[in-house]
Design a protein around this motif. Structure first.
Motif, PDB file in Angstrom:
ATOM      1  N   GLU A 211     -24.632  -5.621   7.808  1.00 33.64           N
ATOM      2  CA  GLU A 211     -23.420  -5.603   8.646  1.00 33.64           C
ATOM      3  C   GLU A 211     -23.789  -5.584  10.128  1.00 33.64           C
ATOM      4  N   VAL A 212     -24.760  -4.746  10.473  1.00 35.59           N
ATOM      5  CA  VAL A 212     -25.177  -4.651  11.882  1.00 35.59           C
ATOM      6  C   VAL A 212     -25.792  -5.975  12.330  1.00 35.59           C
ATOM      7  N   ALA A 213     -26.563  -6.600  11.437  1.00 37.81           N
ATOM      8  CA  ALA A 213     -27.236  -7.863  11.776  1.00 37.81           C
ATOM      9  C   ALA A 213     -26.236  -8.935  12.218  1.00 37.81           C
ATOM     10  N   ALA A 214     -25.022  -8.861  11.670  1.00 31.54           N
ATOM     11  CA  ALA A 214     -24.006  -9.869  12.013  1.00 31.54           C
ATOM     12  C   ALA A 214     -23.685  -9.857  13.510  1.00 31.54           C
ATOM     13  N   ASP A 215     -23.915  -8.707  14.151  1.00 33.30           N
ATOM     14  CA  ASP A 215     -23.655  -8.625  15.596  1.00 33.30           C
ATOM     15  C   ASP A 215     -24.825  -9.134  16.434  1.00 33.30           C
ATOM     16  N   TYR A 216     -25.934  -9.465  15.779  1.00 36.16           N
ATOM     17  CA  TYR A 216     -27.134  -9.931  16.502  1.00 36.16           C
ATOM     18  C   TYR A 216     -27.606 -11.256  15.909  1.00 36.16           C
ATOM     19  N   PRO A 217     -26.808 -12.329  16.075  1.00 35.10           N
ATOM     20  CA  PRO A 217     -27.157 -13.599  15.423  1.00 35.10           C
ATOM     21  C   PRO A 217     -28.503 -14.171  15.857  1.00 35.10           C
ATOM     22  N   GLU A 218     -28.987 -13.771  17.027  1.00 35.10           N
ATOM     23  CA  GLU A 218     -30.280 -14.316  17.492  1.00 35.10           C
ATOM     24  C   GLU A 218     -31.467 -13.684  16.767  1.00 35.10           C
ATOM     25  N   VAL A 219     -31.214 -12.536  16.104  1.00 39.05           N
ATOM     26  CA  VAL A 219     -32.331 -11.819  15.478  1.00 39.05           C
ATOM     27  C   VAL A 219     -32.500 -12.256  14.025  1.00 39.05           C
ATOM     28  N   GLU A 220     -33.734 -12.605  13.684  1.00 40.26           N
ATOM     29  CA  GLU A 220     -34.048 -12.989  12.300  1.00 40.26           C
ATOM     30  C   GLU A 220     -34.325 -11.691  11.495  1.00 40.26           C
ATOM     31  N   VAL A 221     -33.625 -11.534  10.378  1.00 42.74           N
ATOM     32  CA  VAL A 221     -33.782 -10.298   9.590  1.00 42.74           C
ATOM     33  C   VAL A 221     -34.362 -10.615   8.217  1.00 42.74           C
TER      34      VAL A 221
END
Ligand code: NAD
Length: 360
Positions: A211-221
């Motif tokens: 869910e948090v990752a959705a706010d950081y589209p530039e970050v590869e998870v």
């Protein structure tokens, strides 16, 4: 920029290494036009000697009112110091727990960076080291197994011990946000480490991180199981940028990651909370065996000061300048005794601080 910094020299080599970090910070202030106001407080054995407790409430208030705290280390000789045989809440290390709690520090960041010049100290083979590695371990610090309810009881005549591992989604969210924020300042890669094939807490961890990752589209998870991560750290450490994980996994993985860098005198760390106020300290202890000899390696503390500039004050350029100065001094062949090798120039704590400050 005007910044209020609390300095905690502490015990053992603490005063020597904090003095050198301050020297480097003063040079930064002079070069980049900042004003750093320092207030020193006592913590650890020195505070016990002066006030009878490892950290006074007055000292906590000073730390809380500042923008960041830079700590050396606390504690005496384990098993053989005047502060050893006392109640746990009166030991030097109790000061450390108290300040972390009072400042509500829930995120611990430990970088593991391999300097080319110190590659010989790395226990991994050259083909595994490759071009080196540069990662940070972001560890949740106030939840999970170490803070869960525990008890030991006799069940049907058999002694039985129970520990509980609890995380709520808010605790996971706030550390995940910190992890992504740090990744945004780095190579924008997060490896979230869990044990979601077994643990409920890990399943929730995975869901919230997504869910948090959705706010950081530039970050590869990437999600990774903790057992795999332990293997990957020694098989291909270069793949990691930010490792984001819970308390116990982070405890173990951060020690593993620091081992592969080779020297304890080089490892910085930061503990952060909700606000910008953070606590910055070397990963090593007070090294009473070498205290007062002017031979301790001040680099871990100087790099912790660089982290303070980056994470508490957003002074990235200045933090880069300190890190580049450290790399330059190593490249020129200067070494404190702990990282000394053939053909290099050995120098004291003071000299190492001077050299780094000069190269900022
Ligand atoms: P330590 O990290 O102080 O020392 C381990 C070994 O590494 C020693 O041989 C020491 O000389 C060497 N070393 C450590 N830092 C060095 C540096 N900067 N330069 C050169 N050599 C260095 O660990 P320890 O001996 O287990 O603990 C000593 C005391 O420190 C204890 O009282 C312990 O509780 C305390 N401690 C404090 C902290 C902290 O303040 N955050 C952390 C760990 C240990």
């Amino acid at each position: 920029m005007d910044c209020k910094i609390t300095l905690i020299p502490g015990d053992g080599i603490g005063p020597e290494i904090v003095r050198e970090a301050k020297k480097v910070l003063d040079r930064i202030a002079e070069k980049y036009g900042h004003k750093f106001d320092y207030t020193k407080i006592l913590m650890g054995g020195c505070s016990i000697d002066e006030y009878g407790v490892p950290l006074t409430d007055e000292a906590v208030a000073i730390a809380k009112a500042s923008d960041a705290v830079l700590l050396g280390a606390v504690g005496g000789n384990v098993g053989n110091s005047k502060w050893y045989d006392v109640a746990p809440n009166l030991r030097p290390e109790a000061g450390l727990l108290k300040i972390r709690k009072e400042l509500e520090l829930f995120a611990n960041i430990r970088p593991a960076y391999l300097y080319k010049e110190l590659q010989d100290a790395c226990p991994l083979k050259p083909e595994i080291i490759g071009d080196g590695f540069d990662m940070v371990i972001m560890r949740e610090l106030t939840g999970g197994l170490y803070f869960g309810k525990r008890h030991t009881e006799e069940v049907d005549g058999v002694m039985t011990a129970t520990d509980t591992l609890t995380y709520n989604e808010d605790e996971i969210r706030r550390i995940a946000i910190k992890g992504f924020e740090i990744a945004m300042k780095r190579r924008k890669k997060v490896t979230s480490v869990d044990k979601a094939n077994v643990l409920d807490s890990s399943r929730l961890w995975r869901k919230v991180v997504k869910e948090v990752a959705a706010d950081y589209p530039e970050v590869e998870v990437t999600d990774m199981l903790v057992d795999n991560c332990a293997m990957q750290l020694v098989m291909n450490p270069g793949q990691f940028d930010v490792i984001l994980t819970e308390n116990m996994f982070g405890d173990i993985l951060s020690d593993e990651a620091s081992m592969i860098t080779g020297s304890i005198g080089m490892l910085s760390s930061a503990s952060l909370g909700k606000t910008k106020l953070g606590l910055y300290e070397p990963s090593h202890g007070s090294a009473p065996d070498i205290a007062g000899k002017d031979i301790a390696n001040p680099i871990a503390t100087i790099l912790s000061a660089a982290m303070m500039l980056r994470y508490s004050f957003d002074l990235d350029k200045e933090a880069d300048a300190i890190e580049a100065a450290v790399a330059q001094v190593l490249k020129e062949g200067y070494r404190t005794v702990d990282i000394m090798s053939e053909g290099m120039t050995q120098c004291s704590t003071t000299k190492m601080g001077d050299l780094i400050a000069e190269r900022v």
